[in-house]
Motif scaffolding. Structure first.
Motif, PDB file in Angstrom:
ATOM      1  N   ALA A   1       0.204 -10.243  -3.432  1.00  0.00           N
ATOM      2  CA  ALA A   1      -1.026  -9.531  -3.082  1.00  0.00           C
ATOM      3  C   ALA A   1      -2.241 -10.159  -3.759  1.00  0.00           C
ATOM      4  N   ASP A   2      -2.082 -10.552  -5.021  1.00  0.00           N
ATOM      5  CA  ASP A   2      -3.193 -11.204  -5.738  1.00  0.00           C
ATOM      6  C   ASP A   2      -3.564 -12.518  -5.064  1.00  0.00           C
ATOM      7  N   TRP A   3      -2.551 -13.315  -4.699  1.00  0.00           N
ATOM      8  CA  TRP A   3      -2.817 -14.594  -4.033  1.00  0.00           C
ATOM      9  C   TRP A   3      -3.498 -14.359  -2.685  1.00  0.00           C
ATOM     10  N   ALA A   4      -2.988 -13.399  -1.924  1.00  0.00           N
ATOM     11  CA  ALA A   4      -3.538 -13.119  -0.598  1.00  0.00           C
ATOM     12  C   ALA A   4      -4.982 -12.623  -0.696  1.00  0.00           C
ATOM     13  N   ALA A   5      -5.287 -11.850  -1.738  1.00  0.00           N
ATOM     14  CA  ALA A   5      -6.655 -11.352  -1.907  1.00  0.00           C
ATOM     15  C   ALA A   5      -7.627 -12.508  -2.159  1.00  0.00           C
ATOM     16  N   ARG A   6      -7.210 -13.464  -2.981  1.00  0.00           N
ATOM     17  CA  ARG A   6      -8.072 -14.632  -3.219  1.00  0.00           C
ATOM     18  C   ARG A   6      -8.254 -15.431  -1.929  1.00  0.00           C
ATOM     19  N   GLU A   7      -7.170 -15.549  -1.153  1.00  0.00           N
ATOM     20  CA  GLU A   7      -7.248 -16.272   0.114  1.00  0.00           C
ATOM     21  C   GLU A   7      -8.166 -15.548   1.095  1.00  0.00           C
ATOM     22  N   ALA A   8      -8.067 -14.231   1.150  1.00  0.00           N
ATOM     23  CA  ALA A   8      -8.923 -13.443   2.045  1.00  0.00           C
ATOM     24  C   ALA A   8     -10.385 -13.565   1.641  1.00  0.00           C
ATOM     25  N   GLU A   9     -10.644 -13.593   0.352  1.00  0.00           N
ATOM     26  CA  GLU A   9     -12.026 -13.728  -0.117  1.00  0.00           C
ATOM     27  C   GLU A   9     -12.599 -15.084   0.286  1.00  0.00           C
ATOM     28  N   ARG A  10     -11.784 -16.141   0.172  1.00  0.00           N
ATOM     29  CA  ARG A  10     -12.250 -17.467   0.583  1.00  0.00           C
ATOM     30  C   ARG A  10     -12.580 -17.504   2.067  1.00  0.00           C
ATOM     31  N   ARG A  11     -11.774 -16.847   2.867  1.00  0.00           N
ATOM     32  CA  ARG A  11     -11.917 -16.914   4.319  1.00  0.00           C
ATOM     33  C   ARG A  11     -12.838 -15.843   4.892  1.00  0.00           C
TER      34      ARG A  11
ATOM     35  N   ARG B   1      -3.562  -1.231  -3.613  1.00  0.00           N
ATOM     36  CA  ARG B   1      -4.923  -1.315  -3.075  1.00  0.00           C
ATOM     37  C   ARG B   1      -5.956  -1.171  -4.188  1.00  0.00           C
ATOM     38  N   SER B   2      -5.745  -0.221  -5.089  1.00  0.00           N
ATOM     39  CA  SER B   2      -6.689  -0.013  -6.193  1.00  0.00           C
ATOM     40  C   SER B   2      -6.810  -1.256  -7.055  1.00  0.00           C
ATOM     41  N   ARG B   3      -5.691  -1.920  -7.270  1.00  0.00           N
ATOM     42  CA  ARG B   3      -5.707  -3.146  -8.083  1.00  0.00           C
ATOM     43  C   ARG B   3      -6.508  -4.241  -7.399  1.00  0.00           C
ATOM     44  N   VAL B   4      -6.291  -4.422  -6.096  1.00  0.00           N
ATOM     45  CA  VAL B   4      -7.009  -5.471  -5.362  1.00  0.00           C
ATOM     46  C   VAL B   4      -8.497  -5.155  -5.294  1.00  0.00           C
ATOM     47  N   VAL B   5      -8.835  -3.909  -4.968  1.00  0.00           N
ATOM     48  CA  VAL B   5     -10.253  -3.529  -4.852  1.00  0.00           C
ATOM     49  C   VAL B   5     -10.948  -3.662  -6.196  1.00  0.00           C
TER      50      VAL B   5
ATOM     51  N   GLN C   1     -10.455  -5.918  -8.349  1.00  0.00           N
ATOM     52  CA  GLN C   1     -10.744  -7.335  -8.563  1.00  0.00           C
ATOM     53  C   GLN C   1     -11.665  -7.910  -7.492  1.00  0.00           C
ATOM     54  N   HIS C   2     -11.656  -7.286  -6.297  1.00  0.00           N
ATOM     55  CA  HIS C   2     -12.478  -7.767  -5.179  1.00  0.00           C
ATOM     56  C   HIS C   2     -13.162  -6.568  -4.527  1.00  0.00           C
ATOM     57  N   PRO C   3     -14.176  -6.003  -5.181  1.00  0.00           N
ATOM     58  CA  PRO C   3     -14.764  -4.734  -4.723  1.00  0.00           C
ATOM     59  C   PRO C   3     -15.404  -4.786  -3.337  1.00  0.00           C
ATOM     60  N   ALA C   4     -15.815  -5.958  -2.882  1.00  0.00           N
ATOM     61  CA  ALA C   4     -16.480  -6.044  -1.582  1.00  0.00           C
ATOM     62  C   ALA C   4     -15.490  -6.268  -0.435  1.00  0.00           C
ATOM     63  N   MET C   5     -14.218  -6.404  -0.750  1.00  0.00           N
ATOM     64  CA  MET C   5     -13.236  -6.748   0.276  1.00  0.00           C
ATOM     65  C   MET C   5     -12.792  -5.512   1.054  1.00  0.00           C
ATOM     66  N   ASP C   6     -12.573  -5.701   2.350  1.00  0.00           N
ATOM     67  CA  ASP C   6     -12.029  -4.658   3.205  1.00  0.00           C
ATOM     68  C   ASP C   6     -10.505  -4.664   3.039  1.00  0.00           C
ATOM     69  N   VAL C   7      -9.967  -3.627   2.389  1.00  0.00           N
ATOM     70  CA  VAL C   7      -8.539  -3.557   2.102  1.00  0.00           C
ATOM     71  C   VAL C   7      -7.975  -2.268   2.691  1.00  0.00           C
ATOM     72  N   THR C   8      -6.976  -2.391   3.529  1.00  0.00           N
ATOM     73  CA  THR C   8      -6.333  -1.221   4.121  1.00  0.00           C
ATOM     74  C   THR C   8      -4.840  -1.238   3.796  1.00  0.00           C
ATOM     75  N   THR C   9      -4.217  -0.069   3.890  1.00  0.00           N
ATOM     76  CA  THR C   9      -2.781   0.046   3.652  1.00  0.00           C
ATOM     77  C   THR C   9      -2.131   0.787   4.812  1.00  0.00           C
ATOM     78  N   GLU C  10      -0.851   0.527   5.010  1.00  0.00           N
ATOM     79  CA  GLU C  10      -0.113   1.270   6.028  1.00  0.00           C
ATOM     80  C   GLU C  10       1.366   1.306   5.678  1.00  0.00           C
ATOM     81  N   LEU C  11       1.934   2.499   5.827  1.00  0.00           N
ATOM     82  CA  LEU C  11       3.368   2.679   5.693  1.00  0.00           C
ATOM     83  C   LEU C  11       3.972   2.553   7.088  1.00  0.00           C
ATOM     84  N   LEU C  12       4.800   1.528   7.276  1.00  0.00           N
ATOM     85  CA  LEU C  12       5.380   1.250   8.582  1.00  0.00           C
ATOM     86  C   LEU C  12       6.735   1.939   8.697  1.00  0.00           C
TER      87      LEU C  12
END
Length: 291
Positions: A19-29, A67-71, A73-84
């Motif tokens: 999740a940490d790696w993906a958040a950095r990747e999402a921020e770059r993109r 989600r709280s952990r990612v937000v 570290q990346h407060p401006a990122m759009d982060v959603t969760t879903e239980l499938l």
């Protein structure tokens, strides 16, 4: 491109690293991040403790905490969760089909066994329609500022989607792309000194392979002129060459063939890299549609 990077979570440390790696990747993109967990309650489950209500509460809390952990570290990122509400493999395959990439955690690494990849992840890697990135827990011995994306290149056999992913990843990072082509002397020539001499007279096998690699990369150099490319040309087995150079990489990109009979599998090179590379590994289907 969907503009979405999805992470499959299971509450473990390696999933948190993914999740940490993906958040950095999402921020770059400039992408949004989607955190999911696939769960179907069964009374015989041994993974969770308690009744259905307690188990569901644990799962939802896990997603909320991630989600709280990612937000944080990346407060401006759009982060959603879903239980499938589905079994993990079909659920994650559906996520991989609609996201720009699916990110999963590997179970860790050791000096002898290498990465340990769970059965769910292996099934997803073999069948996913889009790129899947496997991320392990940070390796204390890895370079702190890796500045390369490495891609394994098989001229004439690699799909455009693999090079598109690798060049795009390098461009997003401002990183150098190391295009690795491992080659060996064909068996027929090795047993025929006369033929080998004639080939050597006509510029040699090495020069021929270099030209083929350069031709393979040219359209992508033209499309991504900002990306510095190192054409890494080395005699040896592909898995050994890739692994010996993976320590310097921030990301390793390999392809996965899809077979006519509909059976999908990981080739021996991809399998070796997944289990032993210390950097995150992106597995991209050769027939992956444009992202």
């Amino acid at each position: 491109m969907s503009g979405i990077i999805t992470v499959g979570l299971d509450g473990t440390d390696h999933a948190a690293a993914a999740a940490d790696w993906a958040a950095r990747e999402a921020e770059r993109r400039g992408s949004s991040l989607r955190l999911v967990h696939a769960w179907v309650w069964r009374s015989t489950d041994v993974v969770y403790v308690g009744d259905r209500t307690a188990e569901e509460r644990w799962v939802r809390n896990m997603l909320h905490e991630a989600r709280s952990r990612v937000v944080g570290q990346h407060p401006a990122m759009d982060v959603t969760t879903e239980l499938l509400g589905e079994d993990p493999v079909p659920a994650l395959l559906a996520e991989a089909a609609r996201a720009d990439m699916l990110v999963l955690g590997s179970r860790g690494y050791g000096t002898l066994t290498g990465y340990l990849i769970g059965s769910v992840s292996l099934k997803v890697l073999r069948q996913a329609a889009g790129p899947v990135v496997m991320v392990g827990k940070p390796n204390p011995g890895a370079p702190q500022q890796a500045t390369e994306v490495m891609v394994g290149v098989e001229p004439g056999q690699i799909g455009d989607s693999v090079l598109e992913f690798a060049f795009s990843a390098a461009a997003e990072r401002g990183a150098t792309l190391r295009a690795v082509h491992a080659w060996s002397i064909p068996t027929a020539l090795a047993w025929s000194p006369g033929s080998l001499y004639l080939v050597d007279e006509a510029n040699g096998l090495e020069q021929i392979n270099r030209e083929i690699l350069a031709d393979t990369l040219k359209p992508w150099r033209d499309k991504y002129p900002q990306v510095e490319v190192i054409e890494h040309f080395e005699i040896g087995s592909a898995s050994e060459v890739l692994l010996s150079n993976s320590a310097r990489a921030d990301l390793v990109v390999v392809g996965r063939r899809s077979h006519e009979e509909g059976l999908r599998r990981l080739g021996p090179v991809t399998h070796a890299v997944l289990h032993h590379a210390t950097a995150p590994v992106a597995v991209v289907p050769h027939d992956c549609p444009p992202r």
